[in-house]
Design an enzyme around this catalytic site. Sequence first.
Site, short mmCIF file in Angstrom:
data_model
loop_
_atom_site.label_atom_id
_atom_site.label_comp_id
_atom_site.label_asym_id
_atom_site.label_seq_id
_atom_site.Cartn_x
_atom_site.Cartn_y
_atom_site.Cartn_z
N HIS A 161 1.03 -1.19 0.05
CA HIS A 161 -0.06 0.06 0.01
C HIS A 161 0.72 1.16 0.17
O HIS A 161 0.24 2.36 0.34
CB HIS A 161 -0.91 0.07 1.26
CG HIS A 161 -1.89 -0.96 1.22
ND1 HIS A 161 -3.14 -1.31 0.22
CD2 HIS A 161 -1.88 -2.14 2.04
CE1 HIS A 161 -3.82 -2.40 0.79
NE2 HIS A 161 -3.00 -3.01 1.49
N ARG A 186 -0.87 17.87 3.46
CA ARG A 186 0.95 18.30 3.32
C ARG A 186 1.36 18.08 1.83
O ARG A 186 0.66 17.53 0.79
CB ARG A 186 1.50 17.10 4.17
CG ARG A 186 1.21 15.71 3.90
CD ARG A 186 2.06 14.75 4.45
NE ARG A 186 1.72 13.22 4.23
CZ ARG A 186 1.86 12.37 3.21
NH1 ARG A 186 2.50 13.08 2.03
NH2 ARG A 186 1.36 11.15 3.04
#
Length: 493
Positions: free
Chosen positions: A234, A291
């Site tokens: 992932h 971010r």
Amino acid sequence: MQKILVANRGEIAMRVMRTARDMGIKTVAVFSEADRNMPFVRYADEAVCIGPALSAQSYLRGEKIIEVAKKLGADAIHPGYGFLSENAGFSKAVSDAGLIFIGPSGYSIEMMGSKIAAKQAAKKFNVPMVPGTEDPIKDLAEAKSIAARIGFPILIKASAGGGGKGMRVVNSEDELEQQMQTAKSEALSAFGDDAVFIEKYVGAPRHIEIQLIGDQHGNYAYLFERECSIQRRHQKLIEEAPSSCLTPDIRKAMGECAVAVARSCNYYGAGTVEFLVDENLNFYFLEMNTRLQVEHCVTEMITGIDLVKEQINVARGNKLSFAQEDLKISGHSLELRVCAEDPMNNFLPDTGKLEMYQPPKGPGVRVDDGYEQGQDIPIFYDPMIAKLVVHGANRDEAIERLCRAIDEYYIQGIQTTLGFGKWAVQHEAFRSGNFDTKFIDKYFKPELLMEEDPEREEVAALLSAVIWEQERKPKSAISSTNGSATGWKLRRK
């Protein structure tokens, strides 16, 4: 804004500091004892050691970082990615200390940091969702009821999760109880929060994300998409921009949905909205990363926008320097994360010394790195050494340029993902654009790298010859050797 403290390490610290220097802004590095000799420490105008190697005793010490910033007269703190970059409490503490946090507000981070809260906020703007729950699952009975309604397979996910932690695929009701307990336990251990939710499992989706940015005056723009489907555990390995599968209409729809998600939490700064895209190009909201992303470079290459510069200007209170209609896609860009991992051994991290380190150069090649030849790769942090980024007039040219750059990238002393990267982008599924997040599971076998690595084959043949010769000798003769043959450790470029 005259001085920025960069609360991070390695390549992203260098990346932020270079843009700050371009803007005439001084920088402060904070570093752990393990990073004392790192390039970013020397590059900064000032540097302060904030603790031992472990992140919890150094890069995650928000109060210490703020103390250093105030002592050295910094105006702002840039968190980079990872560590404290998505910590709502840290964002608020920076602001409360009278400093500028170069990122979104604590409110936005907190809302989007909870996957459940993020889905609830996005739904109000009619952003497409994968079928599933909007609230944490209370108990097993509720989980069974929801699973029966949306159908198996389902995905149990930690609300506060990331990086694949607290995530379990459930194929039948028989597996549900055990997988749910495992997911909750993993989530509590990793994030201190065992809340989980359920959504329909999309078996072989593409992972496509939209880069956006907003200012503190209500202006937003999306800087197109990044394809991030080549992953292991992932976590992304290869990214590209633009995606090979989106149409202009779908790109526009996804971009507008991403901006809607940002508006739902009064977001400002650079952020990324991630989507799952199925085989019919239906897209579903996954999460928002509040971010700068590791892979922001490919967006910069196709737009010409310095995202760090925009972050700094937004934090200063300036309006965006461009509008949506000013943006266009120029060419194609690919990024390979050059990680100290062994693709021959399930991509497990590898540590050691960079006995040789020579990055590639030439037209259309960019290397964002944080290490130098002779340095050790520590075990304490993410194993990424560098980001190899290329740009070409089109996708085929970018692929060929990446292969050339990989061939010219010389690393000895550790295993890396370079060989895997070249194999992956030359694979027919990647070349044709017909791939998804199961690419590695479907196509990759470690022996494929052996077949394409004559140098390694030659070393293996030499080893076999040595072993065969030793087996022919008496045991007393073998025990008297210096052990050099059996102590060999294969290293590839």
